[in-house]
Design a protein around this motif. Structure first.
Motif, mmCIF file in Angstrom:
data_model
loop_
_atom_site.group_PDB
_atom_site.id
_atom_site.type_symbol
_atom_site.label_atom_id
_atom_site.label_comp_id
_atom_site.label_asym_id
_atom_site.label_seq_id
_atom_site.Cartn_x
_atom_site.Cartn_y
_atom_site.Cartn_z
ATOM 1 N N LEU A 43 -6.790 16.089 -16.489
ATOM 2 C CA LEU A 43 -6.219 16.045 -17.836
ATOM 3 C C LEU A 43 -6.802 14.827 -18.552
ATOM 4 C CD1 LEU A 43 -2.442 16.815 -17.152
ATOM 5 C CD2 LEU A 43 -4.211 18.401 -17.913
ATOM 6 N N PRO A 44 -7.113 14.959 -19.833
ATOM 7 C CA PRO A 44 -7.810 13.859 -20.531
ATOM 8 C C PRO A 44 -6.926 12.656 -20.834
ATOM 9 C CG PRO A 44 -7.316 15.630 -22.061
ATOM 10 C CD PRO A 44 -6.931 16.133 -20.697
ATOM 11 N N VAL A 45 -7.548 11.492 -20.847
ATOM 12 C CA VAL A 45 -6.863 10.271 -21.277
ATOM 13 C C VAL A 45 -6.475 10.449 -22.742
ATOM 14 C CG1 VAL A 45 -7.198 7.815 -21.797
ATOM 15 C CG2 VAL A 45 -8.021 8.761 -19.625
ATOM 16 N N PRO A 180 -7.169 11.926 -3.013
ATOM 17 C CA PRO A 180 -6.020 11.698 -3.889
ATOM 18 C C PRO A 180 -6.427 11.711 -5.366
ATOM 19 C CG PRO A 180 -6.815 9.614 -3.027
ATOM 20 C CD PRO A 180 -7.619 10.678 -2.348
ATOM 21 N N THR A 181 -5.484 12.068 -6.215
ATOM 22 C CA THR A 181 -5.687 11.986 -7.665
ATOM 23 C C THR A 181 -4.599 11.092 -8.239
ATOM 24 O OG1 THR A 181 -6.776 14.128 -7.984
ATOM 25 C CG2 THR A 181 -5.561 13.258 -9.847
ATOM 26 N N VAL A 182 -5.014 10.154 -9.080
ATOM 27 C CA VAL A 182 -4.067 9.213 -9.697
ATOM 28 C C VAL A 182 -4.043 9.403 -11.209
ATOM 29 C CG1 VAL A 182 -3.736 6.766 -10.280
ATOM 30 C CG2 VAL A 182 -4.085 7.429 -7.921
ATOM 31 N N TYR A 183 -2.832 9.411 -11.753
ATOM 32 C CA TYR A 183 -2.622 9.400 -13.199
ATOM 33 C C TYR A 183 -1.754 8.194 -13.533
ATOM 34 C CZ TYR A 183 -4.341 14.145 -14.143
ATOM 35 O OH TYR A 183 -5.143 15.261 -14.288
ATOM 36 N N MET A 184 -2.093 7.524 -14.622
ATOM 37 C CA MET A 184 -1.240 6.447 -15.136
ATOM 38 C C MET A 184 -0.751 6.858 -16.516
ATOM 39 S SD MET A 184 -3.149 2.973 -13.857
ATOM 40 C CE MET A 184 -3.760 2.871 -12.156
ATOM 41 N N ILE A 185 0.565 6.720 -16.719
ATOM 42 C CA ILE A 185 1.214 7.177 -17.946
ATOM 43 C C ILE A 185 1.939 5.997 -18.591
ATOM 44 C CG2 ILE A 185 2.897 8.817 -18.883
ATOM 45 C CD1 ILE A 185 2.456 10.382 -16.160
ATOM 46 N N ASN A 186 1.694 5.786 -19.879
ATOM 47 C CA ASN A 186 2.323 4.643 -20.562
ATOM 48 C C ASN A 186 3.737 4.974 -21.027
ATOM 49 O OD1 ASN A 186 2.037 6.137 -22.923
ATOM 50 N ND2 ASN A 186 0.414 4.854 -23.776
ATOM 51 N N ALA A 187 4.382 4.010 -21.653
ATOM 52 C CA ALA A 187 5.780 4.170 -22.063
ATOM 53 C C ALA A 187 5.967 5.274 -23.097
ATOM 54 C CB ALA A 187 6.304 2.842 -22.619
ATOM 55 N N PHE A 193 -4.978 6.552 -17.848
ATOM 56 C CA PHE A 193 -5.980 6.348 -16.787
ATOM 57 C C PHE A 193 -5.911 7.521 -15.821
ATOM 58 C CE2 PHE A 193 -7.151 4.892 -12.529
ATOM 59 C CZ PHE A 193 -8.357 4.240 -12.750
ATOM 60 N N THR A 194 -7.080 7.978 -15.357
ATOM 61 C CA THR A 194 -7.148 9.027 -14.331
ATOM 62 C C THR A 194 -8.233 8.672 -13.320
ATOM 63 O OG1 THR A 194 -8.790 10.354 -15.517
ATOM 64 C CG2 THR A 194 -6.478 10.820 -15.981
ATOM 65 N N LYS A 195 -8.022 9.116 -12.100
ATOM 66 C CA LYS A 195 -9.028 8.871 -11.059
ATOM 67 C C LYS A 195 -8.770 9.776 -9.865
ATOM 68 C CE LYS A 195 -11.138 5.136 -8.353
ATOM 69 N NZ LYS A 195 -11.444 6.036 -7.228
ATOM 70 N N LYS A 214 -3.885 -3.660 -16.622
ATOM 71 C CA LYS A 214 -4.229 -3.332 -18.010
ATOM 72 C C LYS A 214 -3.130 -2.487 -18.647
ATOM 73 C CE LYS A 214 -7.834 -1.230 -20.887
ATOM 74 N NZ LYS A 214 -9.128 -0.495 -20.890
ATOM 75 N N GLY A 215 -2.630 -1.514 -17.884
ATOM 76 C CA GLY A 215 -1.559 -0.642 -18.385
ATOM 77 C C GLY A 215 -0.267 -1.379 -18.640
ATOM 78 N N LEU A 216 -0.047 -2.448 -17.861
ATOM 79 C CA LEU A 216 1.152 -3.261 -18.018
ATOM 80 C C LEU A 216 0.996 -4.300 -19.134
ATOM 81 C CD1 LEU A 216 2.063 -3.898 -14.272
ATOM 82 C CD2 LEU A 216 3.296 -2.408 -15.864
ATOM 83 N N GLY A 217 -0.257 -4.430 -19.597
ATOM 84 C CA GLY A 217 -0.542 -5.422 -20.642
ATOM 85 C C GLY A 217 -0.650 -6.815 -20.090
ATOM 86 N N SER A 218 -0.972 -6.921 -18.778
ATOM 87 C CA SER A 218 -1.083 -8.253 -18.140
ATOM 88 C C SER A 218 -2.524 -8.773 -18.195
ATOM 89 C CB SER A 218 -0.646 -8.159 -16.676
ATOM 90 O OG SER A 218 0.680 -7.688 -16.616
#
Length: 218
Positions: A43-45, A180-187, A193-195, A214-218
């Protein structure tokens, strides 16, 4: 008469040799190979992450249970309560989903690291979930055994919530064909992010950590 029969036999043999449909068997077409992992489209960013409601199979996991505001009355985690306009906890900044299977060797290394990363960064707004795609009842037994044994070389006890996607419904929704497949989802509920794949020698630990920070804004 014998000479005529002999000549007819020679002609018949010559015709058999000349005819490719009889003398040669039709070659079978090679089977189409499964798509290479690098060609699998995730799925696209920027897209909105599909919602789900699933109950963790590991009790007492980080941020899951009946007392959790992201859970429903049955103790199942609801993504809509974690991210998006209707989210309840204001402290959640990033949700990580990792698609996993007991037979996936690289998954056994990624999930313990994600577990470690989540324990460290949960106070900063990180929540992580493992979605196991081992099929059916037999898959659930394998998963239970793996959790009891511990995961990875150090037999790590996994404390982040693990969901059993026994019918692979969520796996299909997220197009997680490679593991494995990883997705990161923001608030806001958008994929940031995908990988797929996890290789420590190629620096995937550092890449995963950098993406989370980066996703956490740190």
């Amino acid at each position: 008469m014998k000479m005529l029969k002999h000549r007819l036999l020679i002609v018949a043999a010559a015709l058999l040799i000349a005819s490719p449909s009889v003398a040669k068997k039709k070659k079978k077409e090679p089977k189409k190979a499964a798509p290479a992992a690098e060609n699998i489209e995730l799925l696209p960013v920027g897209a909105k992450a599909p919602h789900f409601t699933l109950k963790p199979i590991n009790r007492g996991s980080i941020g899951a249970g009946l007392g959790d505001p992201t859970a429903n009355r049955f103790g199942a985690t609801v993504l809509k309560k974690l991210v998006g306009k209707k989210r309840k906890p204001s402290d959640v900044k990033l949700v990580v989903l990792s698609f996993y299977a007991t037979w996936c060797k690289s998954c056994q290394k990624e999930v313990p690291y994600l577990n470690e990363l989540t324990k460290e960064l949960a106070p900063k707004g990180l929540r992580s979930f493992v979605i196991a795609v081992d099929k059916g009842g037999d898959g659930k037994k394998l998963l239970d055994a793996k959790l009891a044994e511990g995961m990875g070389p150090k037999k790590t006890k996994i404390e982040i919530p693990i969901f059993h996607d026994g019918f692979n419904i969520l796996q299909k929704k997220f197009k997680a064909a490679a593991l494995p497949t990883v997705y990161m989802i923001n608030a806001e509920g958008k994929i940031v992010f995908t990988k797929h794949g996890f290789n420590e020698k190629k620096g995937d630990k550092k890449k995963l950590r950098a993406a989370v920070l980066k996703g956490l804004g740190s």
